[in-house]
Motif scaffolding. Structure first.
Motif, PDB file in Angstrom:
ATOM      1  N   ARG A   1       0.870  -1.098  -0.097  1.00 46.59           N
ATOM      2  CA  ARG A   1      -0.085   0.190   0.068  1.00 46.59           C
ATOM      3  C   ARG A   1       0.972   1.442  -0.117  1.00 46.59           C
ATOM      4  NH1 ARG A   1      -3.151  -3.531   3.154  1.00 46.59           N
ATOM      5  NH2 ARG A   1      -5.219  -3.928   2.061  1.00 46.59           N
ATOM      6  N   LEU A   2       1.927   1.276   0.839  1.00 41.68           N
ATOM      7  CA  LEU A   2       2.760   2.234   0.795  1.00 41.68           C
ATOM      8  C   LEU A   2       3.525   2.747  -0.604  1.00 41.68           C
ATOM      9  CD1 LEU A   2       4.361   4.419   2.420  1.00 41.68           C
ATOM     10  CD2 LEU A   2       5.947   2.517   2.962  1.00 41.68           C
ATOM     11  N   ARG A   3       3.802   1.789  -1.155  1.00 42.57           N
ATOM     12  CA  ARG A   3       4.337   1.745  -2.712  1.00 42.57           C
ATOM     13  C   ARG A   3       3.304   2.571  -3.524  1.00 42.57           C
ATOM     14  NH1 ARG A   3       8.879  -1.927  -4.321  1.00 42.57           N
ATOM     15  NH2 ARG A   3       9.470  -2.712  -2.220  1.00 42.57           N
ATOM     16  N   VAL A   4       2.101   2.244  -3.601  1.00 37.81           N
ATOM     17  CA  VAL A   4       1.009   3.103  -4.374  1.00 37.81           C
ATOM     18  C   VAL A   4       1.018   4.362  -3.727  1.00 37.81           C
ATOM     19  CG1 VAL A   4      -1.517   3.145  -4.833  1.00 37.81           C
ATOM     20  CG2 VAL A   4      -0.016   0.745  -4.875  1.00 37.81           C
ATOM     21  N   GLU A   5       0.868   4.737  -2.270  1.00 30.80           N
ATOM     22  CA  GLU A   5       0.805   6.013  -1.680  1.00 30.80           C
ATOM     23  C   GLU A   5       1.865   6.787  -2.096  1.00 30.80           C
ATOM     24  OE1 GLU A   5       0.244   5.424   2.392  1.00 30.80           O
ATOM     25  OE2 GLU A   5      -1.572   4.306   1.851  1.00 30.80           O
ATOM     26  N   LEU A   6       3.188   6.232  -2.204  1.00 30.91           N
ATOM     27  CA  LEU A   6       4.179   7.306  -2.499  1.00 30.91           C
ATOM     28  C   LEU A   6       4.383   7.508  -4.228  1.00 30.91           C
ATOM     29  CD1 LEU A   6       7.268   5.431  -0.405  1.00 30.91           C
ATOM     30  CD2 LEU A   6       6.237   7.544  -0.170  1.00 30.91           C
ATOM     31  N   LEU A   7       3.724   6.520  -5.150  1.00 32.82           N
ATOM     32  CA  LEU A   7       3.402   6.949  -6.286  1.00 32.82           C
ATOM     33  C   LEU A   7       2.627   8.016  -6.182  1.00 32.82           C
ATOM     34  CD1 LEU A   7       3.573   6.349  -9.440  1.00 32.82           C
ATOM     35  CD2 LEU A   7       1.944   4.624  -9.020  1.00 32.82           C
ATOM     36  N   VAL A   8       1.646   7.996  -5.654  1.00 32.91           N
ATOM     37  CA  VAL A   8       0.481   9.012  -5.530  1.00 32.91           C
ATOM     38  C   VAL A   8       1.396  10.400  -5.192  1.00 32.91           C
ATOM     39  CG1 VAL A   8      -1.617  10.215  -4.818  1.00 32.91           C
ATOM     40  CG2 VAL A   8      -1.382   7.769  -5.266  1.00 32.91           C
ATOM     41  N   ALA A   9       2.056  10.557  -4.337  1.00 33.26           N
ATOM     42  CA  ALA A   9       2.614  11.669  -3.930  1.00 33.26           C
ATOM     43  C   ALA A   9       3.827  12.182  -4.935  1.00 33.26           C
ATOM     44  CB  ALA A   9       3.448  11.301  -2.427  1.00 33.26           C
ATOM     45  N   GLN A  10       4.255  11.276  -5.402  1.00 32.07           N
ATOM     46  CA  GLN A  10       5.566  11.577  -6.408  1.00 32.07           C
ATOM     47  C   GLN A  10       4.901  12.308  -7.771  1.00 32.07           C
ATOM     48  OE1 GLN A  10       8.432   8.905  -8.321  1.00 32.07           O
ATOM     49  NE2 GLN A  10       9.917  10.700  -7.641  1.00 32.07           N
ATOM     50  N   LEU A  11       3.791  11.566  -8.243  1.00 33.74           N
ATOM     51  CA  LEU A  11       3.219  12.179  -9.231  1.00 33.74           C
ATOM     52  C   LEU A  11       2.522  13.535  -9.099  1.00 33.74           C
ATOM     53  CD1 LEU A  11       1.203   9.032 -10.787  1.00 33.74           C
ATOM     54  CD2 LEU A  11       3.064  10.379 -11.857  1.00 33.74           C
ATOM     55  N   GLU A  12       1.872  13.809  -8.017  1.00 39.47           N
ATOM     56  CA  GLU A  12       1.421  15.054  -7.509  1.00 39.47           C
ATOM     57  C   GLU A  12       2.679  16.232  -7.449  1.00 39.47           C
ATOM     58  OE1 GLU A  12      -0.935  17.315  -3.975  1.00 39.47           O
ATOM     59  OE2 GLU A  12      -1.227  15.137  -4.256  1.00 39.47           O
ATOM     60  N   ARG A  13       3.726  15.701  -6.827  1.00 38.87           N
ATOM     61  CA  ARG A  13       4.744  16.648  -6.413  1.00 38.87           C
ATOM     62  C   ARG A  13       5.510  16.990  -7.852  1.00 38.87           C
ATOM     63  NH1 ARG A  13       5.401  20.974  -4.053  1.00 38.87           N
ATOM     64  NH2 ARG A  13       7.657  21.633  -3.618  1.00 38.87           N
ATOM     65  N   PHE A  14       5.677  16.209  -8.636  1.00 34.30           N
ATOM     66  CA  PHE A  14       6.052  16.436  -9.928  1.00 34.30           C
ATOM     67  C   PHE A  14       5.277  17.333 -11.017  1.00 34.30           C
ATOM     68  CE2 PHE A  14       5.451  15.203 -14.601  1.00 34.30           C
ATOM     69  CZ  PHE A  14       6.680  15.755 -15.189  1.00 34.30           C
ATOM     70  N   PHE A  15       4.150  16.962 -10.679  1.00 31.14           N
ATOM     71  CA  PHE A  15       3.147  17.919 -11.504  1.00 31.14           C
ATOM     72  C   PHE A  15       3.203  19.304 -11.195  1.00 31.14           C
ATOM     73  CE2 PHE A  15      -0.870  19.903 -12.884  1.00 31.14           C
ATOM     74  CZ  PHE A  15      -0.914  19.571 -14.513  1.00 31.14           C
ATOM     75  N   THR A  16       3.299  19.431  -9.584  1.00 32.49           N
ATOM     76  CA  THR A  16       3.161  20.733  -9.277  1.00 32.49           C
ATOM     77  C   THR A  16       4.426  21.586  -9.587  1.00 32.49           C
ATOM     78  OG1 THR A  16       2.004  20.209  -7.312  1.00 32.49           O
ATOM     79  CG2 THR A  16       3.334  22.066  -6.940  1.00 32.49           C
TER      80      THR A  16
END
Length: 206
Positions: A157-172
């Motif tokens: 689950r953590l791996r998916v949550e970190l993917l979400v966080a990185q995608l959002e931070r990258f886009f920002t």
């Protein structure tokens, strides 16, 4: 019969007013962020009173939460259900396509992202909603989770949550701050290099 007709008309008027308030709030949050918008601003934008606003929503947090629940939460869940399918297929090319679609999704909601970030920082209630939303994404990926052993489910689950966080931070940083200079195509390829192997279940897992 007449009473039923009157009741139906009132309910329809309430739904219409609620929808107008949400549309007006979404426009204001998109252009001004979260903190700068007041309840009075939302009411004025749709030509109703402050009292009318409070008939429908307890405050700014509730109306922003309703906007998220109406549009972004369902579409985000569908995205990660699709990621589950992509990972099960085991195709890197499909994963690159998924990352490309994820970047397009962020573009669709680009104007609201600053308001969400502000509300998450300022409002414990919205922070809890955002936390629950992120936690729900791995749970939508049933095939992915089934590939991990029971004692490593939290890690999966953590791996998916970190993917979400990185995608959002990258886009920002890329689309909103302009501090990353790269094409969407190149970004999708590099993100796939990082995340496609990182999301694979450990070998020998059952």
């Amino acid at each position: 019969m007449r009473t039923n007709a009157n009741t139906s008309l009132r309910e329809e008027q309430k739904r219409h007013t609620r929808a107008r308030l949400m549309t007006g709030a979404k426009k204001l949050f998109s252009t001004r962020g979260y903190a700068a918008v007041r309840v009075d601003d939302i009411a004025a934008a749709v030509g109703c009173s402050r009292a009318t606003f409070y008939l429908h929503f307890a405050g700014k947090v509730e109306i922003l939460s309703a906007i998220a629940a109406q549009s972004t939460v369902p579409s985000t869940l569908r995205f990660y259900e699709d990621l589950d399918r992509v990972l099960e297929a085991g195709s890197r090319a499909e994963f690159v396509g998924w990352v490309t679609r994820a970047i397009e999704w962020f573009h669709e909601y680009k104007e609201l992202l600053p308001a969400w970030d502000e509300a998450t920082a300022l409002e414990p209630e919205f922070r809890e909603l955002a936390r629950d939303g992120i936690r729900a994404l791995p749970n939508a990926m049933t095939s992915y989770l089934a590939g991990w052993p029971a004692d490593r489910q939290d890690e999966a689950r953590l791996r998916v949550e970190l993917l979400v966080a990185q995608l959002e931070r990258f886009f920002t940083r890329w689309a909103m701050q302009g501090t990353i200079d790269v094409s969407a195509e190149q970004a999708a390829e590099v993100l796939a290099d990082i995340w496609f192997p990182a999301l694979r279940a450990p070998s020998g897992a059952s």
